[in-house]
Write a protein that holds these residues in place. Structure first.
Motif, PDB file in Angstrom:
ATOM      1  N   LYS A 185      -6.340  39.325  11.229  1.00 27.97           N
ATOM      2  CA  LYS A 185      -5.787  37.895  10.794  1.00 27.97           C
ATOM      3  C   LYS A 185      -4.198  37.949  10.959  1.00 27.97           C
ATOM      4  O   LYS A 185      -3.923  36.908  11.603  1.00 27.97           O
ATOM      5  CB  LYS A 185      -6.076  37.558   9.203  1.00 27.97           C
ATOM      6  CG  LYS A 185      -7.247  37.167   8.691  1.00 27.97           C
ATOM      7  CD  LYS A 185      -7.312  37.018   7.424  1.00 27.97           C
ATOM      8  CE  LYS A 185      -8.751  36.628   7.041  1.00 27.97           C
ATOM      9  NZ  LYS A 185      -8.757  36.461   5.318  1.00 27.97           N
ATOM     10  N   ARG A 188      -4.119  37.616  14.876  1.00 26.89           N
ATOM     11  CA  ARG A 188      -4.347  36.216  15.257  1.00 26.89           C
ATOM     12  C   ARG A 188      -3.392  35.153  15.158  1.00 26.89           C
ATOM     13  O   ARG A 188      -3.002  34.265  15.757  1.00 26.89           O
ATOM     14  CB  ARG A 188      -5.645  35.871  14.697  1.00 26.89           C
ATOM     15  CG  ARG A 188      -7.001  36.438  15.299  1.00 26.89           C
ATOM     16  CD  ARG A 188      -8.031  36.098  14.640  1.00 26.89           C
ATOM     17  NE  ARG A 188      -9.317  36.697  15.248  1.00 26.89           N
ATOM     18  CZ  ARG A 188     -10.503  36.869  14.582  1.00 26.89           C
ATOM     19  NH1 ARG A 188     -10.928  35.980  13.699  1.00 26.89           N
ATOM     20  NH2 ARG A 188     -11.522  37.463  15.522  1.00 26.89           N
ATOM     21  N   ASP A 208     -12.281  43.090  17.988  1.00 21.80           N
ATOM     22  CA  ASP A 208     -11.869  41.595  17.587  1.00 21.80           C
ATOM     23  C   ASP A 208     -11.083  41.101  18.673  1.00 21.80           C
ATOM     24  O   ASP A 208     -10.271  41.722  18.940  1.00 21.80           O
ATOM     25  CB  ASP A 208     -11.573  42.037  16.223  1.00 21.80           C
ATOM     26  CG  ASP A 208     -12.314  42.363  15.152  1.00 21.80           C
ATOM     27  OD1 ASP A 208     -12.812  41.713  14.153  1.00 21.80           O
ATOM     28  OD2 ASP A 208     -12.485  43.557  14.974  1.00 21.80           O
ATOM     29  N   SER A 210      -8.165  38.580  19.238  1.00 24.45           N
ATOM     30  CA  SER A 210      -7.022  37.814  18.581  1.00 24.45           C
ATOM     31  C   SER A 210      -6.143  37.039  19.431  1.00 24.45           C
ATOM     32  O   SER A 210      -5.113  36.608  18.882  1.00 24.45           O
ATOM     33  CB  SER A 210      -6.409  39.056  17.821  1.00 24.45           C
ATOM     34  OG  SER A 210      -6.110  40.228  18.784  1.00 24.45           O
ATOM     35  N   SER A 248     -16.163  34.529  25.562  1.00 21.37           N
ATOM     36  CA  SER A 248     -17.068  34.779  24.614  1.00 21.37           C
ATOM     37  C   SER A 248     -16.930  36.441  24.274  1.00 21.37           C
ATOM     38  O   SER A 248     -16.046  37.055  24.695  1.00 21.37           O
ATOM     39  CB  SER A 248     -18.642  34.639  25.101  1.00 21.37           C
ATOM     40  OG  SER A 248     -18.847  35.350  26.236  1.00 21.37           O
ATOM     41  N   GLN A 249     -17.775  36.730  23.156  1.00 26.46           N
ATOM     42  CA  GLN A 249     -17.841  38.185  22.804  1.00 26.46           C
ATOM     43  C   GLN A 249     -19.259  38.897  22.915  1.00 26.46           C
ATOM     44  O   GLN A 249     -20.000  38.085  22.680  1.00 26.46           O
ATOM     45  CB  GLN A 249     -17.306  38.042  21.052  1.00 26.46           C
ATOM     46  CG  GLN A 249     -17.059  39.082  20.290  1.00 26.46           C
ATOM     47  CD  GLN A 249     -16.575  38.846  19.059  1.00 26.46           C
ATOM     48  OE1 GLN A 249     -15.505  38.815  18.997  1.00 26.46           O
ATOM     49  NE2 GLN A 249     -17.423  38.424  18.276  1.00 26.46           N
ATOM     50  N   ASP A 259     -17.142  38.231   9.679  1.00 24.10           N
ATOM     51  CA  ASP A 259     -17.435  37.250   9.072  1.00 24.10           C
ATOM     52  C   ASP A 259     -16.159  36.001   9.802  1.00 24.10           C
ATOM     53  O   ASP A 259     -16.446  34.796   9.137  1.00 24.10           O
ATOM     54  CB  ASP A 259     -17.035  37.333   7.521  1.00 24.10           C
ATOM     55  CG  ASP A 259     -18.134  38.155   7.001  1.00 24.10           C
ATOM     56  OD1 ASP A 259     -19.356  38.111   7.769  1.00 24.10           O
ATOM     57  OD2 ASP A 259     -18.024  39.014   6.099  1.00 24.10           O
ATOM     58  N   LEU A 260     -15.237  36.386  10.467  1.00 27.29           N
ATOM     59  CA  LEU A 260     -14.326  35.592  10.935  1.00 27.29           C
ATOM     60  C   LEU A 260     -14.579  35.165  12.316  1.00 27.29           C
ATOM     61  O   LEU A 260     -14.891  35.908  13.071  1.00 27.29           O
ATOM     62  CB  LEU A 260     -12.862  36.402  11.034  1.00 27.29           C
ATOM     63  CG  LEU A 260     -12.337  36.537   9.666  1.00 27.29           C
ATOM     64  CD1 LEU A 260     -10.830  37.539   9.976  1.00 27.29           C
ATOM     65  CD2 LEU A 260     -12.033  35.710   8.501  1.00 27.29           C
ATOM     66  N   GLN A 261     -14.518  33.816  12.428  1.00 26.54           N
ATOM     67  CA  GLN A 261     -14.740  33.199  13.666  1.00 26.54           C
ATOM     68  C   GLN A 261     -13.721  33.574  14.813  1.00 26.54           C
ATOM     69  O   GLN A 261     -12.479  33.493  14.165  1.00 26.54           O
ATOM     70  CB  GLN A 261     -14.878  31.766  13.876  1.00 26.54           C
ATOM     71  CG  GLN A 261     -16.261  31.179  13.237  1.00 26.54           C
ATOM     72  CD  GLN A 261     -17.611  31.795  13.971  1.00 26.54           C
ATOM     73  OE1 GLN A 261     -17.438  31.748  15.136  1.00 26.54           O
ATOM     74  NE2 GLN A 261     -18.485  32.311  13.316  1.00 26.54           N
ATOM     75  N   PRO A 262     -13.860  33.987  16.021  1.00 24.37           N
ATOM     76  CA  PRO A 262     -12.850  34.528  16.760  1.00 24.37           C
ATOM     77  C   PRO A 262     -12.149  33.156  17.311  1.00 24.37           C
ATOM     78  O   PRO A 262     -12.661  32.054  17.439  1.00 24.37           O
ATOM     79  CB  PRO A 262     -13.482  35.246  17.937  1.00 24.37           C
ATOM     80  CG  PRO A 262     -14.956  34.571  18.033  1.00 24.37           C
ATOM     81  CD  PRO A 262     -15.327  34.381  16.598  1.00 24.37           C
ATOM     82  N   ARG A 264     -11.064  30.284  19.367  1.00 25.09           N
ATOM     83  CA  ARG A 264     -11.791  29.431  20.620  1.00 25.09           C
ATOM     84  C   ARG A 264     -10.958  29.606  21.724  1.00 25.09           C
ATOM     85  O   ARG A 264      -9.865  29.408  21.841  1.00 25.09           O
ATOM     86  CB  ARG A 264     -12.028  28.065  20.035  1.00 25.09           C
ATOM     87  CG  ARG A 264     -12.775  28.030  18.766  1.00 25.09           C
ATOM     88  CD  ARG A 264     -13.051  26.646  18.373  1.00 25.09           C
ATOM     89  NE  ARG A 264     -14.166  25.776  18.980  1.00 25.09           N
ATOM     90  CZ  ARG A 264     -14.495  24.660  18.894  1.00 25.09           C
ATOM     91  NH1 ARG A 264     -13.672  23.840  17.931  1.00 25.09           N
ATOM     92  NH2 ARG A 264     -15.400  24.166  19.498  1.00 25.09           N
TER      93      ARG A 264
END
Length: 302
Positions: A185, A188, A208, A210, A248-249, A259-262, A264
């Protein structure tokens, strides 16, 4: 619909290695021309001498002049900041100013991401990381303002910029405590990239997203900085790089915050550096990966 992708930059961490002479570098090639030779065969190089000491302005200007248009340098942050001060001391601002005043801005449009590598002994502390991330300049004008606070340790400061450019920062961590959604977090929030680090060491390996770009370091397959990547591994990394470049991932991404959306993004630029420099694995692995991605040395400038 047009199939768009971010720019992909494949290269090596450092270029001046004695063991590369007569292997990657031809016999008789002058040491002064090694950067030019490597830059004609790579898309990017990570400058790692900056991790150990301030570099002369003359060096920065030569690095710019000795590389082709469209070439990109990543710059490794000072060990004095990440390993000794660890951005905890009030002198960190001046030390950071010295880092940016030494000549980074002389790379102009060739200045790519700045890598901040923390040691395995550093545990995740949210307040500490917030202070560190808040100190990082977000563009060249902010870097120039910070650089103007340098002290006498910078012999020939360079605090000019021909125009405002966004600066990209990436953080490589080596303690398991960073595998934490709170860390993701923070990254990001500051739009700083997590370094995807592949190694034989017991360093955390998580992917992840970020920031608007991805920074990848491939350290080797046998020991800390050695061991060539077999074809199957390069195919796997090529697939992941292609996925990241399209915004994309990978479906099997190792995540600290599943649980966190990357963030966009339609596309993401990708910077990949081979650090398995022992036995001259790095430059040849970089070239093999470029082949798999159908990339050529100067294609990043297109």
């Amino acid at each position: 619909m047009k199939n768009t992708a971010g720019q992909i930059h494949i290269g090596i961490s450092g270029w001046r290695y004695k063991g590369w002479r007569g292997t990657f570098y031809p016999e008789g090639l002058k040491q002064a021309t090694e950067l030019r030779y490597a830059a004609e065969r790579m898309q990017t190089i990570e400058i790692n001498g900056t991790h150990y000491s301030l570099q002369s302005l003359d060096s920065w200007q030569h690095w710019y002049a000795d590389t082709p248009p469209g070439f990109i340098f990543a710059v490794k942050g000072a060990r004095y900041l990440t390993h000794l001060l660890r951005f905890r001391d009030e002198t960190a601002t001046v030390a950071c100013a010295n880092f940016f005043a030494q000549g980074l801005l002389a790379l102009k449009e060739k200045l790519g991401p700045i890598l901040w590598q923390f040691p395995p002994s550093l545990r995740f502390d949210p307040e500490h990381m917030e202070r560190f991330l808040s100190l990082l300049p977000r563009d060249t004008e902010a870097a120039r303002s910070l650089a103007q606070q340098h002290d006498k340790r910078v012999k020939t400061p360079y605090v000019e910029t021909e125009r405002k450019r966004t600066l990209r920062h990436a953080v490589e961590v080596r303690h398991e405590s960073f595998v934490d959604a709170a860390f993701v977090k923070l990254l990001r929030h500051h739009k700083v990239a997590l370094v995807v680090s592949d190694s034989t060491e017991a360093w955390p390996q998580f992917e992840d997203l970020s920031a608007g770009f991805v920074y990848l370091r491939l350290h080797g397959t046998q020991t800390k900085y050695s061991g060539a990547y077999p074809d199957a591994s390069l195919e796997r990394w090529a697939d992941r790089i292609a996925s990241w470049s399209h915004g994309s991932q990978p479906a099997d991404a190792r995540l600290a915050a599943p649980d966190l959306q990357p963030p966009r993004a339609r596309t993401r630029d990708v910077y990949c550096y081979f650090d398995n420099d022992a036995k001259t694995n790095a430059p040849f692995d970089a070239q093999r990966l470029m082949e798999r991605l159908a990339l050529h040395a100067r294609e990043a400038a297109a």
